[in-house]
Design a protein around this motif. Structure first.
Motif, PDB file in Angstrom:
ATOM      1  N   LEU A 133      18.299   1.704   1.396  1.00 54.65           N
ATOM      2  CA  LEU A 133      17.748   2.986   1.689  1.00 54.65           C
ATOM      3  C   LEU A 133      17.308   2.778   3.003  1.00 54.65           C
ATOM      4  CD1 LEU A 133      16.515   0.851  -0.905  1.00 54.65           C
ATOM      5  CD2 LEU A 133      16.722   2.687  -1.186  1.00 54.65           C
ATOM      6  N   GLY A 176       5.085   3.540  -6.950  1.00 56.57           N
ATOM      7  CA  GLY A 176       6.143   2.892  -6.706  1.00 56.57           C
ATOM      8  C   GLY A 176       7.469   3.556  -7.575  1.00 56.57           C
ATOM      9  N   VAL A 177       8.754   2.452  -7.015  1.00 52.68           N
ATOM     10  CA  VAL A 177       9.534   3.454  -7.201  1.00 52.68           C
ATOM     11  C   VAL A 177      10.527   2.427  -7.776  1.00 52.68           C
ATOM     12  CG1 VAL A 177      12.053   4.718  -6.590  1.00 52.68           C
ATOM     13  CG2 VAL A 177       9.724   5.340  -5.864  1.00 52.68           C
ATOM     14  N   MET A 205       4.377   4.016  -1.373  1.00 47.99           N
ATOM     15  CA  MET A 205       4.651   3.506  -2.467  1.00 47.99           C
ATOM     16  C   MET A 205       4.108   2.011  -2.313  1.00 47.99           C
ATOM     17  SD  MET A 205       5.346   5.058  -4.541  1.00 47.99           S
ATOM     18  CE  MET A 205       5.947   7.349  -5.054  1.00 47.99           C
ATOM     19  N   PHE A 212       8.327   6.858   0.436  1.00 47.13           N
ATOM     20  CA  PHE A 212       9.254   5.192   0.152  1.00 47.13           C
ATOM     21  C   PHE A 212       7.473   4.625   1.107  1.00 47.13           C
ATOM     22  CE2 PHE A 212      13.280   7.318   0.149  1.00 47.13           C
ATOM     23  CZ  PHE A 212      13.905   7.007  -1.489  1.00 47.13           C
ATOM     24  N   ALA A 226      10.552  -3.084   0.298  1.00 47.12           N
ATOM     25  CA  ALA A 226      11.250  -3.127  -0.970  1.00 47.12           C
ATOM     26  C   ALA A 226      12.253  -3.807  -1.588  1.00 47.12           C
ATOM     27  CB  ALA A 226      11.870  -2.008  -0.333  1.00 47.12           C
ATOM     28  N   VAL A 278       9.287  -0.179  -3.502  1.00 47.61           N
ATOM     29  CA  VAL A 278      10.605  -0.282  -4.615  1.00 47.61           C
ATOM     30  C   VAL A 278      11.184  -1.512  -4.478  1.00 47.61           C
ATOM     31  CG1 VAL A 278      12.604   1.028  -3.528  1.00 47.61           C
ATOM     32  CG2 VAL A 278      10.065   2.539  -3.060  1.00 47.61           C
ATOM     33  N   LEU A 283      13.680   4.223   4.069  1.00 45.62           N
ATOM     34  CA  LEU A 283      12.875   2.882   3.726  1.00 45.62           C
ATOM     35  C   LEU A 283      12.527   2.916   5.553  1.00 45.62           C
ATOM     36  CD1 LEU A 283      13.511   0.839   0.134  1.00 45.62           C
ATOM     37  CD2 LEU A 283      12.163   2.463   0.942  1.00 45.62           C
ATOM     38  N   VAL A 298      15.313  -2.009  -6.666  1.00 47.94           N
ATOM     39  CA  VAL A 298      16.450  -1.527  -6.999  1.00 47.94           C
ATOM     40  C   VAL A 298      17.640  -2.978  -7.266  1.00 47.94           C
ATOM     41  CG1 VAL A 298      18.884  -0.702  -5.830  1.00 47.94           C
ATOM     42  CG2 VAL A 298      16.413   0.378  -5.179  1.00 47.94           C
ATOM     43  N   ILE A 330      16.163  11.643  -6.551  1.00 49.23           N
ATOM     44  CA  ILE A 330      14.854  10.549  -6.850  1.00 49.23           C
ATOM     45  C   ILE A 330      13.821  11.104  -8.376  1.00 49.23           C
ATOM     46  CG2 ILE A 330      13.422   8.139  -6.451  1.00 49.23           C
ATOM     47  CD1 ILE A 330      14.681   7.693  -4.064  1.00 49.23           C
TER      48      ILE A 330
END
Length: 346
Positions: A90, A206-207, A46, A43, A50, A152, A93, A154, A287
């Motif tokens: 997370l 990135g996510v 990335m 994470f 987040a 990240v 993270l 969400v 993921i």
């Protein structure tokens, strides 16, 4: 051996191979750590930040507190900003030192969460209060996120018009409900991606995790608006993944079934209905498993079973009445208890 016999041999072989491959692919889901491994710095590699939408209760709150527990094990700094009805935690993270942005519309609850984080970790906490059901909330959000290196996102915030299922025209205040649901469940996903995806595109990593629902797997009468909005989330996520996977960006729709939250009337946990904490721990292992996941083995099986039911059976009047009766029976004791508590408090 005539042509007809050869045809059936070929057909039988093709069916066996097809289902054999599907079984092999499914078997990978039993061992996510083996087939979908994540490096310890997955994470944090990335980006620095987040962003999680929705943080005041349910799955989101469970994610937040799991995050706090993990934070105590690391000396790395983090920052928390809070976004609407969090449904995702997370922990990795925090373990890897990412800064985190969270949001919600419930200031009092967010302040409690923020105080808990501050008291537990001694770290800096920021809270942004916003209501994604309203119009024109994204300008301020974009200003707050403008200079952050976000790795990240969400998209967890969502609304269910009512727990007890009903037909479309039986919904109370239908016009307002349509607007609020589209703003919260549909518009927010697209807008947050529009704000954050350009930075990921520029950095080539990135996510993005978009919270859908298991009910989006098939046409789902009585939850028509909600299910349709989650279909958008799934298709939007899968299409974006196809567009940006070559850039090194992971975009995934997360589609759980039963999780014991307010949206599910705090149903008792079981093999099928997971606790928010249990779902979070499971879903984060998948993921790297593709552009859609149900987040747990039991929910994957439920998805397969649901899609195996003939639509005529699933959408029959008897099935719809059974669904309504089942939900009413499950939620009635909790509704009565909550009403009694309110009356006692008054």
């Amino acid at each position: 051996m005539d042509l007809i016999e050869l045809f059936f041999i070929f057909l039988g072989t093709a069916v066996i191979v097809y289902y054999g491959v599907k079984l092999l692919l499914f078997s990978r889901m039993l061992f996510p750590k083996v087939f979908f491994p994540q490096p310890k710095n997955f994470f944090s590699s990335m980006g620095e930040w987040a962003v999680v939408t929705g943080a005041s209760e349910g799955i989101g709150r469970a994610y937040a507190f799991e995050f706090i527990i993990k934070v105590k094990k690391t000396k790395k700094t983090f920052c928390v900003l809070c976004l609407c009805k969090l449904h995702f935690r997370l922990p990795q993270l925090a373990e890897q030192g990412m800064n985190v942005v969270i949001m919600s519309r419930t200031k009092a609850t967010l302040d409690q969460v923020a105080k808990k984080i501050g008291d537990t970790t001694g770290r800096k906490v920021k809270v942004i209060v916003t209501d994604f059901m309203k119009e024109n909330v994204f300008g301020e959000i974009e200003d707050q996120l403008r200079d952050l290196n976000i790795g990240v996102l969400v998209n967890n915030v969502g609304m269910l018009p009512r727990v007890i299922p009903c037909k479309f025209l039986e919904s109370a205040e239908l016009d307002q409900t349509i607007t609020k649901l589209i703003n919260c469940n549909v518009k927010t996903v697209a807008k947050m991606c529009k704000i954050i995806l350009p930075g990921m595109d520029n950095r080539g990593k990135g996510v993005i995790l978009n919270m859908s629902s298991g009910v989006a797997s098939v046409p789902f009468p009585l939850y028509t608006l909600y299910a349709a909005s989650k279909v958008f989330v799934e298709r939007f996520s899968q299409a974006l993944q196809a567009e940006y996977k070559d850039k090194g960006i992971i975009i995934q729709a997360v589609s759980p079934f039963g999780v014991s939250t307010r949206m599910a009337a705090y149903a008792e946990t079981s093999f099928v209905t997971l606790s928010p904490e249990g779902f979070v721990k499971s879903s984060l292992q998948y993921i790297r498993a593709g552009d859609k996941t149900h987040g747990s083995i039991c929910h994957m099986v439920l998805g397969w079973l649901l899609q195996s039911i003939p639509p005529k059976v699933l959408c029959s009047e008897s099935m719809l009445h059974s669904l309504q009766d089942y939900v009413k029976k499950k939620t009635a004791p909790k509704s009565a208890a909550q009403a009694a508590f309110v009356n006692k408090g008054n």
